[in-house]
Design a protein around this motif. Structure first.
Motif, PDB file in Angstrom:
ATOM      1  N   ASN A 130       0.824  -1.223   0.000  1.00 12.30           N
ATOM      2  CA  ASN A 130       0.000   0.000   0.000  1.00 12.30           C
ATOM      3  C   ASN A 130       0.850   1.261   0.000  1.00 12.30           C
ATOM      4  OD1 ASN A 130      -2.586  -1.197   0.036  1.00 12.30           O
ATOM      5  ND2 ASN A 130      -2.282  -1.702   2.205  1.00 12.30           N
ATOM      6  N   ALA A 131       1.907   1.247  -0.784  1.00 14.05           N
ATOM      7  CA  ALA A 131       2.828   2.379  -0.803  1.00 14.05           C
ATOM      8  C   ALA A 131       2.604   3.221  -2.057  1.00 14.05           C
ATOM      9  CB  ALA A 131       4.264   1.876  -0.789  1.00 14.05           C
ATOM     10  N   TRP A 132       2.732   4.534  -1.925  1.00 16.26           N
ATOM     11  CA  TRP A 132       2.789   5.407  -3.099  1.00 16.26           C
ATOM     12  C   TRP A 132       4.265   5.432  -3.497  1.00 16.26           C
ATOM     13  CZ3 TRP A 132      -0.524  10.448  -3.617  1.00 16.26           C
ATOM     14  CH2 TRP A 132      -0.381  10.967  -4.899  1.00 16.26           C
ATOM     15  N   CYS A 138       1.909   0.584   4.279  1.00 15.27           N
ATOM     16  CA  CYS A 138       2.251   2.013   4.250  1.00 15.27           C
ATOM     17  C   CYS A 138       1.037   2.930   4.175  1.00 15.27           C
ATOM     18  CB  CYS A 138       3.218   2.292   3.103  1.00 15.27           C
ATOM     19  SG  CYS A 138       4.781   1.408   3.305  1.00 15.27           S
ATOM     20  N   ASP A 139      -0.159   2.376   4.060  1.00 16.12           N
ATOM     21  CA  ASP A 139      -1.376   3.177   4.163  1.00 16.12           C
ATOM     22  C   ASP A 139      -1.380   4.344   3.165  1.00 16.12           C
ATOM     23  OD1 ASP A 139      -3.842   3.752   5.272  1.00 16.12           O
ATOM     24  OD2 ASP A 139      -3.016   5.105   6.785  1.00 16.12           O
ATOM     25  N   GLY A 140      -0.808   4.107   1.995  1.00 12.55           N
ATOM     26  CA  GLY A 140      -0.817   5.146   0.955  1.00 12.55           C
ATOM     27  C   GLY A 140       0.321   6.151   1.047  1.00 12.55           C
ATOM     28  N   ASP A 141       1.195   6.017   2.036  1.00 17.83           N
ATOM     29  CA  ASP A 141       2.314   6.956   2.197  1.00 17.83           C
ATOM     30  C   ASP A 141       3.303   6.872   1.033  1.00 17.83           C
ATOM     31  OD1 ASP A 141       1.271   7.702   4.618  1.00 17.83           O
ATOM     32  OD2 ASP A 141       2.775   6.664   5.842  1.00 17.83           O
ATOM     33  N   PHE A 142       4.071   7.963   0.870  1.00 20.56           N
ATOM     34  CA  PHE A 142       5.172   7.925  -0.094  1.00 20.56           C
ATOM     35  C   PHE A 142       6.242   6.947   0.389  1.00 20.56           C
ATOM     36  CE2 PHE A 142       4.598  12.745  -1.192  1.00 20.56           C
ATOM     37  CZ  PHE A 142       3.584  12.444  -2.080  1.00 20.56           C
TER      38      PHE A 142
END
Lengths: 447, 447
Positions: B14-16, B58-62
């Motif tokens: 879940n990483a950007w 990562c909940d969408g984090d960079f």
């Protein structure tokens, strides 16, 4: 409107007090007492014993006046980073998006996100100008921020008035709603000389003479476009044209002030006009550097502004400190100009002076309103501390601010914002951004 | 030396993902697999299922490559903010303090504080030059940072060598200790042309030809003093004098590069020399602006450096992003030059190229070392996100970095540094600062 905790006492102890008073008094182990909305006492040594008081043990942290952001467009946080690096983004994206989407709801969403960011970043007073400005006033009222909210007037078919008469009527509404508000001051905001015109500036100057308590805000000398407009139409500088309109007065807050020659600075000084410099916004746009040292030497009050998030991206003042310092030092070719302590004054008491709020806020002194922030010194990057002002200007960041209070009301404690719902503010702003993204795709496809 | 977790698997989900590869590939919902010290796979869509792997949701984090700080003096963090705004602080405070107090212990204390700050701020690789540099290497080894550690050579009676022969002997010790280290690369660092001299530069160039794996670091064209030295002694530019010495080679990392004319840039380009620009340090000293756009257009690799905390105050690269961008845009009078994505490349893959480490680090690609940071997107000031590079350059701050990994080893998880003791690092540094403060009082009293 917030109902103040009439006589609640708050006692800050073990604080590294930076008062920002005229003598720049600091107490490395100090205390400060707040009763209701007001600072009532402060000092070093043992704090007084006050039964029932809320004790805030600051563990040696900085405690200082909340910062004064002298120029912002709170509604525009929803534009943050949009079209970054695109040279024609104003005409390609921003004006079309504004015409289509600026509404009371959008302004409310953008302003709430901005209020949240400023509270978290140590700003307690903000001067704003945008459209549907009563919405901005309402958001600031809810957030508990001290604010000057300026209804913009412009001739380029802006989103909330077709004629200047309509614009004036929005100003009247704003004054009617906030004329007696303890924290929110209504303001009239001609967009810029070139987008208002000399005749309408003269009309605003007359209106202003009848409303001496209403500050005037305007962009001034921001671009060569404006300089050319003044030269071509009047054969004069944009400052001279503004002076002729009668608008150059101590209650005028001028943002940017980049395209100034020495004669302009003298004229500004003679009229004791106030300046809001926006170094990050100006630098990022490649527009130029404001002659801050010259303005200060001419005796002009100069505060610091973030500009809108579309231009400067962040709304705290820490982000502006290195740019404003570096620009002055680069112009002079020396590390000496604009010392750190003076930068912190620009962000606090001098900013308050720019907004004519210096009797109320901008320094920690008995009798003044309790507009106070606490800054954690936990981060290793803040140490050692040889001079607290150097630490504030070149190493402190908004994430170090832990507490914020305006007129004795807590806006944030231990990083938790108490006056706004952060999740809702973010959700509402992101929803606006989704419509912007869809429209940008359409714009790019139709090129 | 750290014993690597030989085949431990870590899976970021879940990483950007911002890979910073040549195509600037990004996956807004991506995953990345690390085995041992190496990135083994990445992509978007459903991540692989790997029993026993450590999962980092990562909940969408960079998630992006760790940053490369191409110029630093880690030992000097104990000088942070000392004599800020004092024009003659170098001769008044800094050189006397260095002569009296620089010791292996002081360098260790300063370097540990710097390592802590860089880990917290997203730097995973650093190029350093200072005295007693084996201590810096040892601190980086313990901290887990990838590092180039350069022993400084200078003629002004520096703290750790009386003669150049002694200096060379320190370099030999450094090479002996770190020549085979997996993360720490020894380096030789002539201080600057004027403080080394053409003959010694030639001797270093010869030594360097015999030690091709040892990078050379030097301050170049930082001040008018240096320009005058070259003109008065040789009637040439400082770059031309350096070229004559044989030192202009692709393994030379030149810091600052302010006083350059077009001929100098051509000369640098012909020799494919690398540049570390230090915008905050240069701006704060009022020294000038490096011609970054011109250097890039001439095909030179340009990375970003923090310089020492004495000069730039903070050691993360986020603090350098707005200055480096604004300077390029101000020179051009446009918001277009040096787009945000290019600034992020300078801080990662281009910085790695400057240090000749681009085959190992600077981008997220299978086969490369796992030098990775995660950046939380929780802060309201980061939203909306129209372009992740704009967000990184103009709104992200070191406090947003939550995780840091070098060669598959965790240096920080959830803001907790795992390789250093933050309390001890701060305590040791503050102890040094106390001696500095006492000495400064004595200096001021004796004036």
């Amino acid at each position: 409107m917030h109902d103040p905790q009439a006589r609640m006492t708050v006692l800050f102890t073990n604080a590294w007090l930076l008062t920002l008073d005229d003598a720049m008094t600091a107490h490395e182990r100090g205390w400060l007492q707040v009763d209701g909305a007001t600072i009532t006492a402060l000092g070093s040594g043992a704090p007084p014993v006050i039964p029932g008081a809320e004790i805030v043990d600051c563990d040696g942290d900085f405690v200082m006046p909340g910062m004064v952001n002298t120029h912002c467009h709170m509604g525009m946080s929803v534009f943050r980073g949009l079209g970054e690096d695109v040279d024609d983004r104003l005409y390609r994206y921003i004006l079309p998006l504004e015409r289509k989407f600026v509404s009371p709801e959008m302004v409310r969403a953008g302003s709430a996100l901005s209020a949240l960011e400023m509270i978290q970043g140590g700003v307690t007073t903000v001067a704003d100008m945008y459209y549907f400005e009563t919405e901005v006033g309402r958001v600031c009222d809810q957030a508990g921020l001290r604010a000057i909210v300026g209804q913009t007037l412009a001739d380029f078919d802006p989103p909330d008035h077709k004629t200047f008469d309509e614009g004036f009527s929005r100003v009247e509404d704003l004054v009617a709603e906030f004329g007696n508000h303890p924290l929110v001051t209504p303001s009239i905001a001609p967009h810029a000389p070139y987008s208002t015109g000399r005749e309408v500036m003269a009309r605003i100057a007359q209106w202003s003479a009848d409303h001496p308590a209403v500050p005037v805000q305007m962009h001034l000398a921001e671009s060569t476009l404006e300089v050319n407009w003044a030269q071509e139409n009047y054969g004069k500088s944009t400052v001279a044209v503004t002076a002729e309109s009668g608008l150059l007065k101590p209650n005028l807050i001028c943002a940017h002030c980049l395209q100034f020659d020495d004669a302009d600075i003298t004229m500004m000084s003679e009229h004791q006009v106030c300046v809001a410099t926006n170094p990050r916004s100006n630098g990022k746009a490649g527009r130029g550097i404001a002659p801050v040292e010259k303005l200060l030497n001419a005796g002009l009050p100069v505060g610091i502004g973030s500009d809108g998030a579309m231009s400067g991206n962040t709304l705290d003042l820490f982000s502006q400190f290195a740019p404003v310092s570096m620009f002055a030092k680069l112009i002079a070719g020396s590390r000496k100009p604009l010392p750190a302590a003076q930068v912190v004054r620009m962000a606090t008491i001098d900013g308050a002076r720019v907004l004519s709020l210096n009797l109320k806020t901008g320094s920690l002194e008995p009798g003044k309103q309790a507009d106070i922030i606490r800054i954690s010194l936990d981060a290793p990057r803040l140490h050692p501390i040889y001079d607290p002002y150097s630490t504030l200007v070149f190493a402190t960041m908004p994430s170090d601010v832990t507490h914020s209070m305006v007129a004795g009301r807590w806006l944030m404690r231990d990083r938790k914002v108490e006056t706004l719902d952060p999740k809702k503010a973010l959700r509402d702003a992101l929803q606006v951004a989704e419509s912007f993204k869809a429209e940008m795709r359409a714009i790019d496809q139709n090129r």
